[in-house]
Design an enzyme around this catalytic site. Structure first.
Site, mmCIF file in Angstrom:
data_model
loop_
_atom_site.group_PDB
_atom_site.id
_atom_site.type_symbol
_atom_site.label_atom_id
_atom_site.label_comp_id
_atom_site.label_asym_id
_atom_site.label_seq_id
_atom_site.Cartn_x
_atom_site.Cartn_y
_atom_site.Cartn_z
ATOM 1 N N TRP A 80 0.810 -1.147 0.347
ATOM 2 C CA TRP A 80 -0.284 -0.155 -0.229
ATOM 3 C C TRP A 80 0.916 1.635 -0.390
ATOM 4 C CZ3 TRP A 80 -5.425 -0.091 2.134
ATOM 5 C CH2 TRP A 80 -5.862 -1.252 1.503
ATOM 6 N N TYR A 115 -4.168 4.485 -2.851
ATOM 7 C CA TYR A 115 -5.212 4.252 -1.824
ATOM 8 C C TYR A 115 -5.049 5.732 -1.016
ATOM 9 C CZ TYR A 115 -8.504 3.712 2.913
ATOM 10 O OH TYR A 115 -8.839 3.641 3.297
ATOM 11 N N ARG A 120 -11.664 10.263 1.986
ATOM 12 C CA ARG A 120 -11.365 8.893 1.564
ATOM 13 C C ARG A 120 -12.468 8.391 3.214
ATOM 14 N NH1 ARG A 120 -4.965 6.683 2.589
ATOM 15 N NH2 ARG A 120 -5.016 6.546 4.953
ATOM 16 N N ASP A 121 -12.708 6.768 3.373
ATOM 17 C CA ASP A 121 -12.915 6.239 4.477
ATOM 18 C C ASP A 121 -14.339 7.417 5.302
ATOM 19 O OD1 ASP A 121 -13.029 4.317 6.266
ATOM 20 O OD2 ASP A 121 -11.766 4.906 7.709
ATOM 21 N N SER A 127 -9.671 4.775 9.016
ATOM 22 C CA SER A 127 -8.592 4.912 7.756
ATOM 23 C C SER A 127 -8.759 6.204 7.202
ATOM 24 C CB SER A 127 -8.445 4.470 7.489
ATOM 25 O OG SER A 127 -8.017 2.587 8.061
ATOM 26 N N ASP A 167 -13.370 1.113 -0.866
ATOM 27 C CA ASP A 167 -14.396 1.216 0.233
ATOM 28 C C ASP A 167 -15.133 2.396 -0.638
ATOM 29 O OD1 ASP A 167 -14.108 -0.438 1.865
ATOM 30 O OD2 ASP A 167 -13.735 0.723 3.077
ATOM 31 N N HIS A 212 -17.788 -6.000 -1.258
ATOM 32 C CA HIS A 212 -17.329 -7.012 -0.640
ATOM 33 C C HIS A 212 -19.187 -7.400 -0.621
ATOM 34 C CE1 HIS A 212 -18.982 -6.797 3.419
ATOM 35 N NE2 HIS A 212 -17.799 -5.301 3.111
ATOM 36 N N TRP A 215 -22.004 -5.793 1.698
ATOM 37 C CA TRP A 215 -21.608 -4.576 1.382
ATOM 38 C C TRP A 215 -22.818 -4.280 0.173
ATOM 39 C CZ3 TRP A 215 -17.241 -0.725 2.272
ATOM 40 C CH2 TRP A 215 -17.796 1.064 2.444
ATOM 41 N N ASN A 252 -11.301 -7.166 4.216
ATOM 42 C CA ASN A 252 -13.084 -7.569 5.012
ATOM 43 C C ASN A 252 -12.184 -9.524 5.279
ATOM 44 O OD1 ASN A 252 -15.767 -8.636 5.619
ATOM 45 N ND2 ASN A 252 -15.089 -6.260 6.088
ATOM 46 N N TRP A 312 -16.786 -5.051 11.389
ATOM 47 C CA TRP A 312 -15.445 -5.059 10.532
ATOM 48 C C TRP A 312 -14.072 -5.114 10.615
ATOM 49 C CZ3 TRP A 312 -13.544 -0.843 10.869
ATOM 50 C CH2 TRP A 312 -13.776 0.290 11.379
ATOM 51 N N LYS A 340 -4.446 -7.056 2.073
ATOM 52 C CA LYS A 340 -4.698 -6.315 3.047
ATOM 53 C C LYS A 340 -2.976 -7.264 3.812
ATOM 54 C CE LYS A 340 -5.554 -4.257 7.526
ATOM 55 N NZ LYS A 340 -5.011 -2.807 7.644
ATOM 56 N N GLU A 344 -1.724 -5.985 10.308
ATOM 57 C CA GLU A 344 -2.052 -4.957 10.202
ATOM 58 C C GLU A 344 -3.740 -4.386 11.333
ATOM 59 O OE1 GLU A 344 -1.586 -2.045 7.429
ATOM 60 O OE2 GLU A 344 0.881 -2.497 7.100
ATOM 61 N N ASP A 346 -7.370 -3.008 12.359
ATOM 62 C CA ASP A 346 -8.276 -2.449 11.731
ATOM 63 C C ASP A 346 -8.633 -0.998 12.084
ATOM 64 O OD1 ASP A 346 -8.999 -4.540 9.048
ATOM 65 O OD2 ASP A 346 -9.970 -5.709 10.966
#
Length: 393
Positions: A80, A115, A120-121, A127, A167, A212, A215, A252, A312, A340, A344, A346
Site C-alpha cells: 500500500w 489509496y 477517504r473512509d 483510515s 471502499d 464485498h 456490502w 474484510n 468489520w 491487506k 495490520e 483495522d
C-alpha cells in the site's frame, strides 16, 4: 479502511457530469490473466514485521507455528502507498521485484494499492487520509496519481496489479446519507477516473474496488446501482480507458467459499465471495464492463465469529486465508490474493487493546497464523530463507 454497514435503502446522489480527466494515450494491453505464470511479489516490509511474530512463537516453544510464520514471510502480499509521502514505497517494491525477477528468474506480478482519495473512509474515519476537498483533489491528481504513473511507466519490465481505492464505490452507492460521503462523491468520481486514465499502461492491470458481498451484493437494486457506478467512472476516464476487472473483500473477512452459511447472510445471493462475484458479473457484462476479479483472502473469519456483516474490525477468531491461487472453479476469478497485509490493525476496535489502524497487532497475527488455511504449510526449517538480492530485515 473499513466496510460500511448495510444501507441499501439510501438514495443515490445525482450523477456528476464529466469534467474531463486528462487521459494518457490509448495503449495495447495483454488480455491474459496477469497472475498465471507469475509470482505475487513479496512485501519485504511486511516480512520484516513478522519477525516479531516468529519470536513470540519461539518464546512460547511453538515451533510449528514459528515455521508457518517463516512460510508466510515468503508469500506474496500487496503493498500500500496511502499517502504522498509514501510514494517511495513504490520504488522499493519495484526494485525488490525487479531484482528477484532478474536474478531469481521468476516472473513477478507486483501487487499495489492506490489509496489516497480526498476525504477517504468518509463513513467511518478509522483510515481517514491526508487530503480533503477540492484542494485535496488537485494534490491527489498532480502529486499522488501522477507520481504513480511516472514510476510504473518506468518499470515496463514488470507486471503490475493495482487495486484502485478500496471502499470508495461502496461509500458512493450506500452511504450518501452521510454528509461527508455526499460531499465527497463527485470528488471520488473525478479522482478515480483520473487515476484510471493516467494508468493506461500496457504493464498495469487495474482492479477497481467492488467492496464485498455483504456490502454491495444484495439483490437486485443494489447490485445494479453498483454496476452502474462502476460504468460511470470508467466512462468518465475517457479515451477508451479500460480496467482489468474488480477487487473484492479488501481488508474484510469473507471466505471465498464458505464452509458454513452464516445466519446473517439470509436473503442475500452473495453469501460468500464466490457467490458475490458470480452475482455481480452478469450486471457488469450487460454494461460492457470486464468480469474479472481478484479476491482478498488475507484474513478469513472462522464460522460463528460474527453476528452480522457490519462487524468489520479485528474480527476474531480468524485465520490466514488461501494465498495466491488461480486454478478455481469460478470462471470470473483471476486469482485469490492477499491485499491487506494480515497483521495490520483495522483500528482501535473489535478487540480490547487493538492499536490504531495500520499499526502492527502481533497478538492478532499469532491467531491468524495458528488458524491459517491448509495451503499455508510450515517451512522445513526455522531458518529464514534469504537471497542475496532481498533487502535486509
Amino acid at each position: 479502511m473499513r466496510s460500511a454497514p448495510l444501507a441499501s435503502a439510501l438514495a443515490l446522489g445525482a450523477l456528476v457530469p464529466s469534467s474531463g480527466a486528462v487521459p494518457t494515450a490509448i495503449v495495447s494491453r495483454d488480455s491474459s490473466n496477469p497472475f498465471v505464470g507469475r509470482k505475487l511479489s513479496i512485501n519485504h516490509s511486511y516480512a520484516a514485521s513478522l519477525e516479531a511474530t516468529f519470536d513470540s512463537f519461539i518464546e512460547e516453544g511453538d515451533e510449528l507455528n514459528a515455521r508457518k510464520t517463516r512460510t508466510v514471510q515468503g508469500l506474496g502480499t500487496f503493498q500500500w502507498a496511502p499517502a504522498i509521502s509514501l510514494l517511495a514505497s513504490l520504488d522499493a517494491a519495484i526494485s525488490a521485484a525487479r531484482a528477484e525477477q532478474n536474478q531469481g528468474g521468476v516472473p513477478q506480478v507486483v501487487g499495489l494499492v492506490l489509496y489516497n482519495l480526498p476525504d477517504r473512509d468518509c463513513s467511518a474515519g478509522e483510515s481517514a487520509g491526508e487530503l480533503s476537498g477540492e484542494d485535496g483533489l488537485r494534490r491527489y491528481k498532480n502529486e499522488y496519481v501522477d507520481g504513480w504513473a511516472e514510476r510504473l511507466s518506468r518499470a515496463s519490465d514488470l507486471t503490475f496489479a493495482v487495486v484502485v481505492e478500496p471502499d470508495a464505490v461502496g461509500n458512493m452507492v450506500t452511504n450518501q446519507g452521510v454528509p461527508l460521503c455526499a460531499e465527497a462523491k463527485p470528488i471520488y468520481e473525478e479522482g478515480i477516473a483520473y487515476a484510471i486514465s493516467k494508468l493506461q499502461l500496457p504493464n498495469v492491470n487495474l482492479y477497481l474496488d467492488a467492496s464485498h458481498g455483504g456490502w454491495l451484493g444484495w439483490p437486485d437494486n443494489l447490485v445494479l446501482e453498483a454496476a452502474q457506478q462502476f460504468k460511470d467512472i470508467v466512462d468518465r476516464a475517457g479515451n477508451n480507458a479500460t480496467i482489468r476487472g474488480f477487487s473484492t473483500n479488501v481488508s474484510n473477512y469473507n471466505p471465498f467459499k464458505a464452509t458454513v452459511r452464516e445466519d446473517y447472510t439470509e436473503w442475500s445471493p452473495s453469501w460468500d465471495e464466490d457467490h458475490y462475484t458470480s452475482s455481480l458479473a452478469p450486471y457488469l457484462e450487460e454494461l460492457d464492463l470486464p468480469t474479472r476479479f481478484i479476491v482478498d483472502q488475507s484474513r478469513v473469519h472462522l464460522p460463528g465469529a460474527r453476528e452480522e456483516w457490519g462487524e468489520w474490525c479485528n474480527v476474531a477468531p480468524a485465520g490466514l486465508g488461501a494465498p495466491q491461487k488461480t486454478d478455481l472453479e469460478n470462471p470470473y476469478i483471476d486469482s485469490l490474493v492477499w491485499v491487506k497485509p494480515p497483521g495490520e490493525s483495522d483500528g482501535r476496535c473489535g478487540l480490547e487493546g487493538a492499536p490504531a489502524a495500520g499499526q502492527w497487532f502481533n497478538e492478532y497475527v499469532q491467531m491468524l497464523v495458528e488458524n491459517a488455511h491448509e495451503d499455508v504449510q510450515p517451512a522445513d526449517s526455522l531458518e529464514r530463507v534469504t537471497k542475496s538480492w532481498w533487502p535486509q530485515i
